[in-house]
Design a protein around this motif. Structure first.
Motif, PDB file in Angstrom:
ATOM      1  N   GLU A   1       0.818  -1.213   0.000  1.00 55.99           N
ATOM      2  CA  GLU A   1       0.000   0.000   0.000  1.00 55.99           C
ATOM      3  C   GLU A   1       0.854   1.266   0.000  1.00 55.99           C
ATOM      4  N   ILE A   2       2.024   1.210   0.638  1.00 57.98           N
ATOM      5  CA  ILE A   2       2.885   2.407   0.716  1.00 57.98           C
ATOM      6  C   ILE A   2       3.353   2.814  -0.678  1.00 57.98           C
ATOM      7  N   ALA A   3       3.853   1.855  -1.442  1.00 56.51           N
ATOM      8  CA  ALA A   3       4.314   2.168  -2.800  1.00 56.51           C
ATOM      9  C   ALA A   3       3.158   2.614  -3.686  1.00 56.51           C
ATOM     10  N   LYS A   4       1.992   1.992  -3.540  1.00 57.78           N
ATOM     11  CA  LYS A   4       0.832   2.385  -4.347  1.00 57.78           C
ATOM     12  C   LYS A   4       0.446   3.833  -4.073  1.00 57.78           C
ATOM     13  N   ARG A   5       0.460   4.221  -2.806  1.00 62.24           N
ATOM     14  CA  ARG A   5       0.100   5.599  -2.454  1.00 62.24           C
ATOM     15  C   ARG A   5       1.137   6.595  -2.972  1.00 62.24           C
ATOM     16  N   GLU A   6       2.403   6.213  -2.929  1.00 62.55           N
ATOM     17  CA  GLU A   6       3.441   7.103  -3.455  1.00 62.55           C
ATOM     18  C   GLU A   6       3.326   7.260  -4.963  1.00 62.55           C
ATOM     19  N   CYS A   7       3.031   6.181  -5.653  1.00 63.17           N
ATOM     20  CA  CYS A   7       2.826   6.271  -7.102  1.00 63.17           C
ATOM     21  C   CYS A   7       1.621   7.154  -7.420  1.00 63.17           C
ATOM     22  N   ALA A   8       0.539   6.984  -6.664  1.00 66.59           N
ATOM     23  CA  ALA A   8      -0.648   7.810  -6.888  1.00 66.59           C
ATOM     24  C   ALA A   8      -0.352   9.281  -6.653  1.00 66.59           C
ATOM     25  N   ALA A   9       0.470   9.570  -5.643  1.00 64.19           N
ATOM     26  CA  ALA A   9       0.832  10.966  -5.370  1.00 64.19           C
ATOM     27  C   ALA A   9       1.638  11.559  -6.518  1.00 64.19           C
ATOM     28  N   LEU A  10       2.571  10.787  -7.059  1.00 64.29           N
ATOM     29  CA  LEU A  10       3.387  11.280  -8.175  1.00 64.29           C
ATOM     30  C   LEU A  10       2.545  11.546  -9.421  1.00 64.29           C
ATOM     31  N   LEU A  11       1.451  10.783  -9.569  1.00 66.71           N
ATOM     32  CA  LEU A  11       0.586  10.923 -10.741  1.00 66.71           C
ATOM     33  C   LEU A  11      -0.573  11.890 -10.519  1.00 66.71           C
ATOM     34  N   SER A  12      -0.616  12.522  -9.357  1.00 68.77           N
ATOM     35  CA  SER A  12      -1.721  13.422  -9.034  1.00 68.77           C
ATOM     36  C   SER A  12      -1.657  14.689  -9.880  1.00 68.77           C
ATOM     37  N   PRO A  13      -2.776  15.378 -10.032  1.00 65.80           N
ATOM     38  CA  PRO A  13      -2.792  16.622 -10.827  1.00 65.80           C
ATOM     39  C   PRO A  13      -1.785  17.662 -10.338  1.00 65.80           C
ATOM     40  N   GLU A  14      -1.482  17.653  -9.033  1.00 68.07           N
ATOM     41  CA  GLU A  14      -0.531  18.626  -8.488  1.00 68.07           C
ATOM     42  C   GLU A  14       0.823  18.555  -9.183  1.00 68.07           C
ATOM     43  N   PHE A  15       1.207  17.350  -9.616  1.00 67.12           N
ATOM     44  CA  PHE A  15       2.526  17.163 -10.236  1.00 67.12           C
ATOM     45  C   PHE A  15       2.422  16.751 -11.702  1.00 67.12           C
ATOM     46  N   ALA A  16       1.290  17.078 -12.318  1.00 66.07           N
ATOM     47  CA  ALA A  16       1.087  16.700 -13.721  1.00 66.07           C
ATOM     48  C   ALA A  16       2.151  17.302 -14.630  1.00 66.07           C
ATOM     49  N   ALA A  17       2.681  18.472 -14.246  1.00 64.38           N
ATOM     50  CA  ALA A  17       3.680  19.145 -15.082  1.00 64.38           C
ATOM     51  C   ALA A  17       4.955  18.321 -15.241  1.00 64.38           C
ATOM     52  N   LEU A  18       5.187  17.351 -14.336  1.00 64.17           N
ATOM     53  CA  LEU A  18       6.371  16.493 -14.473  1.00 64.17           C
ATOM     54  C   LEU A  18       6.242  15.525 -15.636  1.00 64.17           C
ATOM     55  N   GLY A  19       5.005  15.225 -16.029  1.00 64.39           N
ATOM     56  CA  GLY A  19       4.806  14.337 -17.166  1.00 64.39           C
ATOM     57  C   GLY A  19       5.008  12.867 -16.863  1.00 64.39           C
ATOM     58  N   LEU A  20       4.860  12.471 -15.603  1.00 64.86           N
ATOM     59  CA  LEU A  20       5.012  11.059 -15.254  1.00 64.86           C
ATOM     60  C   LEU A  20       3.776  10.264 -15.676  1.00 64.86           C
ATOM     61  N   SER A  21       3.993   8.981 -15.915  1.00 60.05           N
ATOM     62  CA  SER A  21       2.897   8.068 -16.235  1.00 60.05           C
ATOM     63  C   SER A  21       3.151   6.745 -15.525  1.00 60.05           C
ATOM     64  N   ASP A  22       2.180   5.846 -15.593  1.00 62.66           N
ATOM     65  CA  ASP A  22       2.367   4.528 -14.971  1.00 62.66           C
ATOM     66  C   ASP A  22       3.623   3.835 -15.502  1.00 62.66           C
TER      67      ASP A  22
END
Length: 355
Positions: free
Chosen positions: A209-230
């Motif tokens: 669950e910890i890694a899943k939540r961190e991945c979700a945070a990186l993909l959140s709209p707040e950091f969309a400008a980074l251009g990360l994807s799954d």
């Protein structure tokens, strides 16, 4: 013997960076030094296990005469002998940082007579220290611009408290470090648009669950400008391949690739710190750097000062100047005739010059 240099460990931020810079310059230039007020700016002053490991590794590299190398000591004398390149194994102990020890011993080996192979066991992803990926992917390519050839591998990660990680750096030295056109152009010109963004999530011996939540945070709209994807986020937990560390640990790293190379931003998980906070801190730092248009990331800046001093001077443009960078500039001016000059650039960046 050359005159002993007096280094006041309370100057600037009063931390361990002053000691590491002094050790590196002392070995490189054959200049003995005495340091007083070691780590005076820290809540628990004096030498700790991490710093003793640096002192003793440096002493082994050059057969130094050392006094004051004991726990909690606030004064140290270090008189280097001739540098001896070769193969070495150093242990920091516990979760002490392997990359911080390398900050102390790597610079003199960059211009040694023969190649070296340095293996350090300890923490590879610990708080208040550069993660392995930053050293291997960001720092070493910048150092290669000055002449030496460098390669780093991590055979096992190590986290806070237990440590147990292992890092090896192979050094093919240059005759001299050079502040040449390649370094100068990359160090002063804007990095340009981000060409690619990747992220690593280390989550060993921890709930999925910890890694899943961190991945979700990186993909959140707040950091969309980074251009990360799954597909651009890799989770490393030991169950999907790769070596497993001795203890539990978590770290999030964001890698930005631009025309000057790769810049890595890391954040380490700690008890009581949410997964979203860990991922958010790494992502925020990456965004701030990208938006600054500075070629040299602020934590990279302090690690370039000693090599530039050994090259006879040079300059770079960085983000906000950190206390670590100021400390390194102060120490470099004690060991050499070079003096630092700081000039604002467009109100958001700083041109750092040693001359």
């Amino acid at each position: 013997m050359k005159d002993e240099i007096l280094v006041d460990g309370s100057m600037g931020e009063g931390g361990g960076q002053i000691l590491r810079a002094a050790l590196a310059l002392s070995m490189s230039l054959g200049r003995p030094f005495r340091m007083k007020n070691i780590r005076a700016g820290r809540p628990s002053p004096g030498l700790k296990r991490q710093h003793l490991a640096c002192v003793r590794a440096a002493g082994e590299l050059c057969g130094a005469e050392v006094a004051g190398d004991e726990m909690a000591s606030r004064e140290l004398r270090f008189a280097p002998g001739p540098l001896r390149a070769g193969e070495y194994h150093f242990a920091v102990g516990g979760g002490g940082s392997a990359t911080l020890l390398l900050q102390a011993v790597l610079p003199p080996l960059l211009t040694a007579d023969t190649p070296s192979r340095i293996t350090v066991t300890g923490g590879t992803h610990v708080p208040c220290a550069p993660p392995f990926e930053f050293m291997a992917g960001t720092l070493l390519p910048w150092l290669e611009r000055m002449g030496p050839r460098l390669a780093a591998t991590m055979s096992r990660p190590g986290y806070m408290q237990i440590g147990g990680g292992s890092v090896t750096v192979n050094v093919t030295p240059a005759k001299a470090l050079v502040f040449g056109t390649d370094f100068a152009e990359a160090a002063k010109n804007e990095p340009g648009p981000t060409l690619e963004t990747e992220a690593l999530v280390y989550a060993h011996h921890l709930p999925d669950e910890i890694a899943k939540r961190e991945c979700a945070a990186l993909l959140s709209p707040e950091f969309a400008a980074l251009g990360l994807s799954d597909s651009s986020i890799c989770v490393i937990n030991g169950r999907n391949g790769g070596p497993r560390p001795e203890g539990a640990g978590n770290a999030v790293l964001v890698k930005l690739r631009h025309r000057h190379g790769i810049t890595v931003f890391g954040e380490t998980g700690l008890r009581g710190r949410s997964a979203e906070t860990v991922a958010g801190h790494a992502a925020c730092r990456a965004l701030r750097f990208r938006n600054s248009n500075a070629p040299v990331e602020k934590h990279l800046a302090d690690q370039l000062v000693v090599p530039l001093a050994l090259a006879g001077g040079g300059s770079f443009v960085t983000e906000t100047l950190t206390p670590h960078c100021r400390a390194c500039l102060d120490v470099a001016s004690l060991f050499t005739s070079l003096k630092p000059e700081l000039h604002p650039v467009n109100g958001r960046k700083t041109l750092v010059t040693l001359r």
